[in-house]
Design a protein around this motif. Structure first.
Motif, PDB file in Angstrom:
ATOM      1  N   THR A   1      66.397   1.328 -27.349  1.00  0.00           N
ATOM      2  CA  THR A   1      65.190   0.705 -26.937  1.00  0.00           C
ATOM      3  C   THR A   1      64.791   1.549 -25.644  1.00  0.00           C
ATOM      4  O   THR A   1      63.517   2.127 -25.616  1.00  0.00           O
ATOM      5  N   PHE A   2      65.623   1.312 -24.714  1.00  0.00           N
ATOM      6  CA  PHE A   2      65.317   1.992 -23.420  1.00  0.00           C
ATOM      7  C   PHE A   2      65.092   3.582 -23.480  1.00  0.00           C
ATOM      8  O   PHE A   2      64.156   3.956 -22.443  1.00  0.00           O
ATOM      9  N   THR A   3      65.808   4.248 -24.167  1.00  0.00           N
ATOM     10  CA  THR A   3      65.633   5.557 -24.198  1.00  0.00           C
ATOM     11  C   THR A   3      64.586   6.313 -25.335  1.00  0.00           C
ATOM     12  O   THR A   3      64.449   7.164 -25.365  1.00  0.00           O
ATOM     13  N   LYS A   4      63.995   5.137 -25.724  1.00  0.00           N
ATOM     14  CA  LYS A   4      62.980   5.507 -26.573  1.00  0.00           C
ATOM     15  C   LYS A   4      63.504   6.253 -27.838  1.00  0.00           C
ATOM     16  O   LYS A   4      62.897   7.257 -28.352  1.00  0.00           O
ATOM     17  N   SER A   5      64.435   6.104 -28.250  1.00  0.00           N
ATOM     18  CA  SER A   5      65.273   6.779 -29.457  1.00  0.00           C
ATOM     19  C   SER A   5      65.567   8.246 -29.027  1.00  0.00           C
ATOM     20  O   SER A   5      65.822   9.098 -30.017  1.00  0.00           O
ATOM     21  N   HIS A   6      65.565   8.596 -27.759  1.00  0.00           N
ATOM     22  CA  HIS A   6      65.841  10.051 -27.463  1.00  0.00           C
ATOM     23  C   HIS A   6      67.457   9.896 -27.483  1.00  0.00           C
ATOM     24  O   HIS A   6      68.010   9.590 -26.661  1.00  0.00           O
ATOM     25  N   LEU A   7      67.889  10.869 -28.413  1.00  0.00           N
ATOM     26  CA  LEU A   7      69.402  10.526 -28.727  1.00  0.00           C
ATOM     27  C   LEU A   7      70.307  11.187 -27.461  1.00  0.00           C
ATOM     28  O   LEU A   7      71.119  10.630 -27.145  1.00  0.00           O
ATOM     29  N   ALA A   8      69.535  12.319 -26.883  1.00  0.00           N
ATOM     30  CA  ALA A   8      70.292  12.959 -25.748  1.00  0.00           C
ATOM     31  C   ALA A   8      70.442  12.124 -24.523  1.00  0.00           C
ATOM     32  O   ALA A   8      71.436  11.731 -23.696  1.00  0.00           O
ATOM     33  N   TRP A   9      69.306  11.315 -24.578  1.00  0.00           N
ATOM     34  CA  TRP A   9      69.355  10.361 -23.248  1.00  0.00           C
ATOM     35  C   TRP A   9      70.196   9.187 -23.602  1.00  0.00           C
ATOM     36  O   TRP A   9      70.841   8.578 -22.671  1.00  0.00           O
ATOM     37  N   PHE A  10      70.208   8.610 -24.915  1.00  0.00           N
ATOM     38  CA  PHE A  10      71.345   7.843 -25.332  1.00  0.00           C
ATOM     39  C   PHE A  10      72.868   8.153 -24.901  1.00  0.00           C
ATOM     40  O   PHE A  10      73.428   7.385 -24.274  1.00  0.00           O
ATOM     41  N   TYR A  11      73.072   9.448 -24.950  1.00  0.00           N
ATOM     42  CA  TYR A  11      74.265   9.741 -24.576  1.00  0.00           C
ATOM     43  C   TYR A  11      74.519   9.926 -23.088  1.00  0.00           C
ATOM     44  O   TYR A  11      75.745   9.673 -22.659  1.00  0.00           O
ATOM     45  N   SER A  12      73.407  10.177 -22.336  1.00  0.00           N
ATOM     46  CA  SER A  12      73.572  10.030 -21.018  1.00  0.00           C
ATOM     47  C   SER A  12      73.724   8.744 -20.254  1.00  0.00           C
ATOM     48  O   SER A  12      74.141   8.485 -19.030  1.00  0.00           O
ATOM     49  N   THR A  13      73.505   7.646 -21.099  1.00  0.00           N
ATOM     50  CA  THR A  13      73.688   6.221 -20.331  1.00  0.00           C
ATOM     51  C   THR A  13      75.198   6.068 -19.820  1.00  0.00           C
ATOM     52  O   THR A  13      75.266   5.230 -19.096  1.00  0.00           O
ATOM     53  N   VAL A  14      75.975   6.800 -20.563  1.00  0.00           N
ATOM     54  CA  VAL A  14      77.373   6.368 -20.209  1.00  0.00           C
ATOM     55  C   VAL A  14      77.561   7.028 -18.551  1.00  0.00           C
ATOM     56  O   VAL A  14      78.521   6.324 -18.030  1.00  0.00           O
ATOM     57  N   LEU A  15      76.770   7.794 -18.386  1.00  0.00           N
ATOM     58  CA  LEU A  15      77.233   8.421 -16.847  1.00  0.00           C
ATOM     59  C   LEU A  15      76.487   7.434 -15.938  1.00  0.00           C
ATOM     60  O   LEU A  15      77.273   7.420 -14.676  1.00  0.00           O
ATOM     61  N   PHE A  16      75.588   6.583 -16.303  1.00  0.00           N
ATOM     62  CA  PHE A  16      75.056   5.697 -15.092  1.00  0.00           C
ATOM     63  C   PHE A  16      76.171   4.410 -15.232  1.00  0.00           C
ATOM     64  O   PHE A  16      76.053   3.552 -14.338  1.00  0.00           O
ATOM     65  N   GLU A  17      76.794   4.048 -16.542  1.00  0.00           N
ATOM     66  CA  GLU A  17      77.750   2.993 -16.547  1.00  0.00           C
ATOM     67  C   GLU A  17      79.028   3.594 -15.529  1.00  0.00           C
ATOM     68  O   GLU A  17      79.301   2.745 -14.559  1.00  0.00           O
ATOM     69  N   ALA A  18      79.350   4.910 -15.497  1.00  0.00           N
ATOM     70  CA  ALA A  18      80.395   5.281 -14.558  1.00  0.00           C
ATOM     71  C   ALA A  18      80.062   5.226 -13.053  1.00  0.00           C
ATOM     72  O   ALA A  18      80.771   4.989 -12.069  1.00  0.00           O
ATOM     73  N   LEU A  19      78.740   5.589 -12.730  1.00  0.00           N
ATOM     74  CA  LEU A  19      78.298   5.714 -11.537  1.00  0.00           C
ATOM     75  C   LEU A  19      78.158   4.236 -11.107  1.00  0.00           C
ATOM     76  O   LEU A  19      78.306   3.784  -9.909  1.00  0.00           O
TER      77      LEU A  19
END
Length: 320
Positions: free
Chosen positions: A63-81
């Protein structure tokens, strides 16, 4: 602090361009999130062999990434950060110089295992984030909130059970009758997440999780996985050994690392990314080791430069 901001930006500059759709379990969680949004049930309408929290979280991410799949993949980077930020705060809270806190955060972000496993979003790093948050809150004596974080850690990735058990055992030994302030909130968080599945798909959930875990064939050779981790994360392994030798200095970190390693030695089928749950605590042990060396030889700047070179070598190793 500016230096930590620079480290965080370098990490994102390195990894964000690589966030792209690929063949991985990430696509499975995206599909599950879409099915959940359609009103379907985990386990009953979808086959899932893990505990259920991350599919629920995936709905939020989608929902947050507005179903943009590449953005969904990038959420892991912010978890690591976010985990790196917590490590920075944990190390600095003990009165250490900011330089050591930055070194620990950068050692985490640019470790080979983090660089190699943040290409996909499968909940691994959210579980690690909750483990680190639980430790941070525990050190701040916010035991109930720490319990909730640890409960969410477990229902995200079941193989973090040894960390949950290590926290419980340590807390029962240290705080005796007051340990319920950690254990009860953790159990309530676990129960709350499991409740919908227990009501609507109890049999399917038990069959999927335990049936698959017991019957699945062994994948990779366990000792090759251990060898690969040791060779590529030798600095963190040295830090873990140091934590065992000086366990009285930070008993909880030593117990957490030991509990995780024991589980990986016993469990029949392990993968490289399982070690992610141990890396934050190895980084905390690294801070203890660096502090000890800096007091002995008085060459903290040299140690920081060496760490930057190690981080650079890890990046080059990852890129190849």
């Amino acid at each position: 602090p500016i230096l930590f901001g620079i480290v965080a930006c370098l990490f994102l500059l390195l990894k964000l361009p690589l966030s792209a759709i690929s063949l991985s379990d990430t696509n499975v969680y995206i599909s599950m999130a879409q099915h959940l949004m359609e009103g379907k049930l985990l386990y009953k309408d979808m086959f899932l062999t893990n505990l259920p929290f991350f599919p629920y979280l995936s709905v939020l991410y989608l929902t947050f990434t507005k179903s943009h799949l590449a953005w969904f993949y990038s959420t892991v980077l912010f978890e690591a950060l976010a985990t790196a930020v917590l490590l920075y705060l944990i190390v600095q809270k003990k009165g250490r110089p900011r330089s050591i806190a930055v070194m620990v955060a950068s050692s985490y972000l640019f470790s080979m295992i983090v660089l190699a496993t943040t290409d996909h979003q499968t909940g691994i790093f959210f579980g690690t984030l909750m483990a680190t948050l639980g430790y941070y809150l525990y050190q701040k004596k916010q035991f109930s909130y720490a319990g909730v974080a640890l409960g969410l850690m477990f229902v995200t990735k079941g193989y973090t059970l040894p960390l949950l058990g290590a926290f419980f055992i340590y807390d029962m030994y240290m705080r005796r009758k007051q340990a319920w302030t950690l254990i009860v909130p953790a159990c309530l968080a676990i129960f709350a997440v499991l409740l919908p599945s227990l009501i609507y798909a109890r049999g399917e959930m038990i069959s999927n999780i335990f049936g698959y875990t017991i019957n699945r064939p062994i994948g990779l050779d366990k000792w090759n996985v251990f060898r690969f981790f040791i060779v590529n994360q030798w600095l963190l392994c040295i830090a873990a050994i140091y934590s065992f030798i000086t366990f009285r200095k930070n008993v909880l970190v030593a117990v957490l690392i030991a509990g995780g390693i024991l589980f990986l030695l016993i469990y029949q089928d392990i993968y490289f990314f399982y070690f992610n749950m141990l890396v934050p605590f190895m980084c905390i042990a690294l801070a203890d080791g660096v502090e000890f060396l800096s007091k002995k030889i008085g060459r903290l700047n040299g140690l920081l430069i060496a760490t930057l070179f190690i981080s650079l070598s890890m990046i080059l190793n990852y890129k190849t």
